[in-house]
Design a protein around this motif. Structure first.
Motif, PDB file in Angstrom:
ATOM      1  N   THR A  27      57.777 -16.468 -40.686  1.00 29.65           N
ATOM      2  CA  THR A  27      57.041 -15.270 -41.105  1.00 29.65           C
ATOM      3  C   THR A  27      57.152 -15.085 -42.611  1.00 29.65           C
ATOM      4  O   THR A  27      56.159 -14.802 -43.288  1.00 29.65           O
ATOM      5  CB  THR A  27      57.580 -14.023 -40.378  1.00 29.65           C
ATOM      6  OG1 THR A  27      57.422 -14.200 -38.966  1.00 29.65           O
ATOM      7  CG2 THR A  27      56.854 -12.769 -40.808  1.00 29.65           C
ATOM      8  N   LEU A  28      58.358 -15.258 -43.144  1.00 33.56           N
ATOM      9  CA  LEU A  28      58.553 -15.127 -44.591  1.00 33.56           C
ATOM     10  C   LEU A  28      57.711 -16.132 -45.370  1.00 33.56           C
ATOM     11  O   LEU A  28      57.203 -15.821 -46.449  1.00 33.56           O
ATOM     12  CB  LEU A  28      60.032 -15.323 -44.945  1.00 33.56           C
ATOM     13  CG  LEU A  28      60.999 -14.224 -44.552  1.00 33.56           C
ATOM     14  CD1 LEU A  28      62.439 -14.657 -44.842  1.00 33.56           C
ATOM     15  CD2 LEU A  28      60.682 -12.930 -45.256  1.00 33.56           C
ATOM     16  N   SER A  29      57.557 -17.323 -44.823  1.00 30.08           N
ATOM     17  CA  SER A  29      56.801 -18.365 -45.529  1.00 30.08           C
ATOM     18  C   SER A  29      55.337 -17.973 -45.715  1.00 30.08           C
ATOM     19  O   SER A  29      54.710 -18.392 -46.682  1.00 30.08           O
ATOM     20  CB  SER A  29      56.908 -19.700 -44.792  1.00 30.08           C
ATOM     21  OG  SER A  29      56.177 -19.672 -43.589  1.00 30.08           O
ATOM     22  N   HIS A  30      54.797 -17.153 -44.820  1.00 25.41           N
ATOM     23  CA  HIS A  30      53.396 -16.730 -44.938  1.00 25.41           C
ATOM     24  C   HIS A  30      53.151 -15.879 -46.184  1.00 25.41           C
ATOM     25  O   HIS A  30      52.037 -15.847 -46.703  1.00 25.41           O
ATOM     26  CB  HIS A  30      52.950 -15.953 -43.700  1.00 25.41           C
ATOM     27  CG  HIS A  30      52.924 -16.772 -42.454  1.00 25.41           C
ATOM     28  ND1 HIS A  30      52.093 -17.856 -42.275  1.00 25.41           N
ATOM     29  CD2 HIS A  30      53.642 -16.668 -41.310  1.00 25.41           C
ATOM     30  CE1 HIS A  30      52.297 -18.377 -41.085  1.00 25.41           C
ATOM     31  NE2 HIS A  30      53.242 -17.679 -40.476  1.00 25.41           N
ATOM     32  N   TYR A  31      54.178 -15.188 -46.635  1.00 25.63           N
ATOM     33  CA  TYR A  31      54.038 -14.356 -47.836  1.00 25.63           C
ATOM     34  C   TYR A  31      53.989 -15.206 -49.104  1.00 25.63           C
ATOM     35  O   TYR A  31      53.522 -14.741 -50.137  1.00 25.63           O
ATOM     36  CB  TYR A  31      55.192 -13.352 -47.928  1.00 25.63           C
ATOM     37  CG  TYR A  31      55.098 -12.228 -46.933  1.00 25.63           C
ATOM     38  CD1 TYR A  31      54.401 -11.062 -47.223  1.00 25.63           C
ATOM     39  CD2 TYR A  31      55.728 -12.321 -45.693  1.00 25.63           C
ATOM     40  CE1 TYR A  31      54.328 -10.024 -46.311  1.00 25.63           C
ATOM     41  CE2 TYR A  31      55.657 -11.282 -44.778  1.00 25.63           C
ATOM     42  CZ  TYR A  31      54.957 -10.146 -45.086  1.00 25.63           C
ATOM     43  OH  TYR A  31      54.881  -9.122 -44.184  1.00 25.63           O
ATOM     44  N   ASP A  32      54.511 -16.426 -49.038  1.00 28.58           N
ATOM     45  CA  ASP A  32      54.498 -17.365 -50.160  1.00 28.58           C
ATOM     46  C   ASP A  32      55.161 -16.774 -51.418  1.00 28.58           C
ATOM     47  O   ASP A  32      54.674 -16.951 -52.527  1.00 28.58           O
ATOM     48  CB  ASP A  32      53.067 -17.822 -50.456  1.00 28.58           C
ATOM     49  CG  ASP A  32      53.027 -19.138 -51.196  1.00 28.58           C
ATOM     50  OD1 ASP A  32      53.983 -19.926 -51.056  1.00 28.58           O
ATOM     51  OD2 ASP A  32      52.044 -19.380 -51.926  1.00 28.58           O
ATOM     52  N   LEU A  33      56.271 -16.083 -51.202  1.00 25.35           N
ATOM     53  CA  LEU A  33      57.001 -15.474 -52.312  1.00 25.35           C
ATOM     54  C   LEU A  33      58.305 -16.196 -52.639  1.00 25.35           C
ATOM     55  O   LEU A  33      58.887 -15.965 -53.693  1.00 25.35           O
ATOM     56  CB  LEU A  33      57.327 -14.004 -51.984  1.00 25.35           C
ATOM     57  CG  LEU A  33      56.144 -13.053 -51.940  1.00 25.35           C
ATOM     58  CD1 LEU A  33      56.564 -11.701 -51.387  1.00 25.35           C
ATOM     59  CD2 LEU A  33      55.537 -12.904 -53.326  1.00 25.35           C
ATOM     60  N   LEU A  34      58.761 -17.034 -51.721  1.00 21.70           N
ATOM     61  CA  LEU A  34      60.039 -17.722 -51.888  1.00 21.70           C
ATOM     62  C   LEU A  34      59.848 -19.225 -51.867  1.00 21.70           C
ATOM     63  O   LEU A  34      58.997 -19.730 -51.131  1.00 21.70           O
ATOM     64  CB  LEU A  34      60.992 -17.353 -50.740  1.00 21.70           C
ATOM     65  CG  LEU A  34      61.440 -15.913 -50.630  1.00 21.70           C
ATOM     66  CD1 LEU A  34      62.127 -15.676 -49.300  1.00 21.70           C
ATOM     67  CD2 LEU A  34      62.381 -15.571 -51.776  1.00 21.70           C
ATOM     68  N   PRO A  35      60.662 -19.959 -52.634  1.00 18.33           N
ATOM     69  CA  PRO A  35      60.632 -21.411 -52.511  1.00 18.33           C
ATOM     70  C   PRO A  35      61.099 -21.813 -51.107  1.00 18.33           C
ATOM     71  O   PRO A  35      61.940 -21.138 -50.497  1.00 18.33           O
ATOM     72  CB  PRO A  35      61.616 -21.901 -53.565  1.00 18.33           C
ATOM     73  CG  PRO A  35      62.027 -20.724 -54.360  1.00 18.33           C
ATOM     74  CD  PRO A  35      61.591 -19.499 -53.649  1.00 18.33           C
ATOM     75  N   GLU A  36      60.565 -22.887 -50.602  1.00 19.49           N
ATOM     76  CA  GLU A  36      60.862 -23.361 -49.248  1.00 19.49           C
ATOM     77  C   GLU A  36      62.370 -23.488 -48.992  1.00 19.49           C
ATOM     78  O   GLU A  36      62.849 -23.153 -47.906  1.00 19.49           O
ATOM     79  CB  GLU A  36      60.169 -24.718 -49.040  1.00 19.49           C
ATOM     80  CG  GLU A  36      60.166 -25.201 -47.615  1.00 19.49           C
ATOM     81  CD  GLU A  36      59.175 -24.461 -46.741  1.00 19.49           C
ATOM     82  OE1 GLU A  36      59.453 -24.372 -45.524  1.00 19.49           O
ATOM     83  OE2 GLU A  36      58.156 -23.969 -47.247  1.00 19.49           O
TER      84      GLU A  36
END
Length: 135
Positions: A27-36
């Motif tokens: 879910t967090l990855s969908h925001y594209d705010l953090l490096p993988e």
């Protein structure tokens, strides 16, 4: 009562996310705010902080309300970003089972900030009353 409800929401929400950190990381990855590479750390660390802050607030320990207010400010900022960029994702607030739109979560979190502000106000008012009492 308000303190207990706010504490419960954070303990419950954090606990659900801790139960399935991979789903929360997705879910967090969908925001594209953090490096993988930071997703797994945040997917465990953020919900753990929510649970700890909720417990601290529940038992009225120092810092609990401050951390929860800071987390709410962070959540409002991230949700606002999601709304402004027209993301069509679940907010991720209550793990994979708690489907909620970004707008609903944004409004809810603004209301929760209001509740936290009320708790600050009542805490301050009680402190003033204690200092103004005659011996």
């Amino acid at each position: 009562m308000i303190r207990g409800v706010l504490a419960f929401l954070f303990i419950y929400g954090g606990g659900l996310k801790l139960a399935d950190p991979k789903a929360f990381a997705a879910t967090l990855s969908h925001y594209d705010l953090l490096p993988e590479m930071l997703l797994p750390v945040v997917a465990v660390g953020l919900p753990a902080l929510e649970v700890i802050a909720g417990i601290a607030l529940l038992f009225n320990l120092p810092g609990g309300l401050t951390v929860i207010t800071g987390l709410l400010a962070l959540f409002v900022a991230v949700l606002g970003y999601g709304i402004l960029t027209d993301l069509n994702v679940d907010c991720g607030c209550f793990g994979p089972a708690g489907q909620q739109s970004l707008r609903q979560a944004f409004i809810r979190d603004l209301l929760l900030i209001g509740a936290a502000s009320f708790l600050y106000y009542t805490r301050r008012t009680r402190a003033k009353l204690k200092t103004n009492r005659l011996p």
